[in-house]
Design an enzyme around this catalytic site. Sequence first.
Site, PDB file in Angstrom:
ATOM      1  CG  ASP A  21     -24.019 -31.718  16.758  1.00 16.84           C
ATOM      2  OD1 ASP A  21     -24.810 -32.443  17.229  1.00 16.84           O
ATOM      3  OD2 ASP A  21     -23.095 -32.160  15.738  1.00 16.84           O
ATOM      4  CD1 TRP A  44     -20.006 -37.136  15.081  1.00 18.79           C
ATOM      5  CD2 TRP A  44     -21.055 -36.560  13.053  1.00 18.79           C
ATOM      6  NE1 TRP A  44     -20.855 -38.310  14.768  1.00 18.79           N
ATOM      7  CE2 TRP A  44     -21.339 -38.047  13.186  1.00 18.79           C
ATOM      8  CE3 TRP A  44     -21.517 -36.240  11.861  1.00 18.79           C
ATOM      9  CZ2 TRP A  44     -21.814 -39.040  12.605  1.00 18.79           C
ATOM     10  CZ3 TRP A  44     -22.116 -37.085  10.988  1.00 18.79           C
ATOM     11  CH2 TRP A  44     -22.263 -38.402  11.279  1.00 18.79           C
ATOM     12  CE  LYS A  91     -25.920 -40.370  17.019  1.00 22.77           C
ATOM     13  NZ  LYS A  91     -25.441 -39.387  16.243  1.00 22.77           N
TER      14      LYS A  91
HETATM   15  C1  LIG Z   1     -24.849 -38.814  15.005  1.00 28.85           C
HETATM   16  C2  LIG Z   1     -24.246 -37.485  14.872  1.00 28.85           C
HETATM   17  C3  LIG Z   1     -24.541 -36.555  13.963  1.00 28.85           C
HETATM   18  C4  LIG Z   1     -25.197 -36.777  12.790  1.00 28.85           C
HETATM   19  O1  LIG Z   1     -26.665 -36.947  12.801  1.00 28.85           O
HETATM   20  P1  LIG Z   1     -27.469 -37.141  11.569  1.00 28.85           P
HETATM   21  O2  LIG Z   1     -28.870 -36.957  12.395  1.00 28.85           O
HETATM   22  O3  LIG Z   1     -27.124 -38.433  11.071  1.00 28.85           O
HETATM   23  O4  LIG Z   1     -27.300 -36.208  10.442  1.00 28.85           O
HETATM   24  C5  LIG Z   1     -23.808 -35.346  14.142  1.00 28.85           C
HETATM   25  N1  LIG Z   1     -23.201 -34.861  15.214  1.00 28.85           N
HETATM   26  C6  LIG Z   1     -23.106 -35.670  16.394  1.00 28.85           C
HETATM   27  C7  LIG Z   1     -22.259 -35.342  17.257  1.00 28.85           C
HETATM   28  C8  LIG Z   1     -23.404 -37.086  16.109  1.00 28.85           C
HETATM   29  O5  LIG Z   1     -23.455 -37.724  16.945  1.00 28.85           O
END
Ligand SMILES: *Cc1c(COP(=O)(O)O)cnc(C)c1O
Length: 354
Positions: A164, A98, A188
């Site tokens: 993030d 990511w 999540k």
């Molecule tokens: C799941 C995840 C993403 C991607 O999220 P989307 O909503 O599918 O774009 C980005 N960063 C992390 C750390 C993630 O766990």
Amino acid sequence: MKHNFNAGPSILPQQAIDATIEALKDFNNTGLSIAEISHRSAGWDEAMDECNFLWKELLEIPDGYEVLLLHGGASQQFLMLPYNLLQTKAAYLDTGVWAKKAIEAARYFGEVQVIASGKESNYSVVPKYTIPSDVDYFHFTSNNTIFGTEIRTDPDSPVNMVADMSSDILSRPVDVSKYAMIYGGAQKNAGTAGLAFVIIREDVLGKVSRDIPAFFDYKIHIKNKSMYNTPPVIPIFMMKETLKWLKSIGGVTEIAKRNKTKADCLYSEIDRNPVFKGTAAVENRSIMNVCFVLDEKYAGKENDFMELSKKYGLVGIKGHRSVGGFRASLYNALSLQSVEALVDCMKEFEKIIG
Ligand SMILES: *Cc1c(COP(=O)(O)O)cnc(C)c1O
């Protein structure tokens, strides 16, 4: 009973699911489904405000910050962040899949300095790093969902700091005041897919010289209270109910304790059981996503463990294809009983093949 270890979309509190089912049948005693009303109708504003308020309350978000709920998931934020904040150069920490996607997105807008990378260890370690002071901002991924590593303390940064936090938001207290922006996908710990949360300090906006189309401009979304265009009302409603549940059990301080207990329970079994071993460096282990493999001696027996796991009702424990082995995601809504079921399964597997 199923034990849901999915990495995302993932387990949600039952009461959030039930409340959403109710709203799908009859939203706010309107006699209409939430799926068939306008976001301008009576009752929706209150739902939106409550969701916002719960974010501020749960994370003790200081004045000067706004919470935005936007389409497009975390991935759209990989682009919106540099669009709005990157003038010349930004520093990024490369801790996995990511983080790399965030880096690639930022390169469209300016220079990206990757200040350290965990690549050489196949991202089993969070590398040591120093944040430069001549960049527009520093970006990191607090929890690496795929590799099972986590940065669990809020770093000190000489420049605007952005994280993030898709997969560990609301899992523990965070000092929001250290950040210029925190964002992530909802699916999540904060609800279901179709939505990103963005917590942003307003004074960082309006500093870049480029023109930003309205839809990608945070200021426009702030002005329109996240309703510049039609908001995804069902995911927002589910988020609100998920936050309500978190508040009802004691908020982030309480959930941090529970999450630690769950993670300790599973990691101690991984360390004790000779059939399994953890893949992340011990000091960087994530409390949200626990990655483990079979010891080399038992290579090729992965499917046997997957078979046995069905008997225990375990769901979603296959590792990401880039790591292999297994991954158990222990998000907020997962109970200790589910972790204990996994541990029992590992013990039985040890008896069978150990
Ligand atoms: C799941 C995840 C993403 C991607 O999220 P989307 O909503 O599918 O774009 C980005 N960063 C992390 C750390 C993630 O766990």
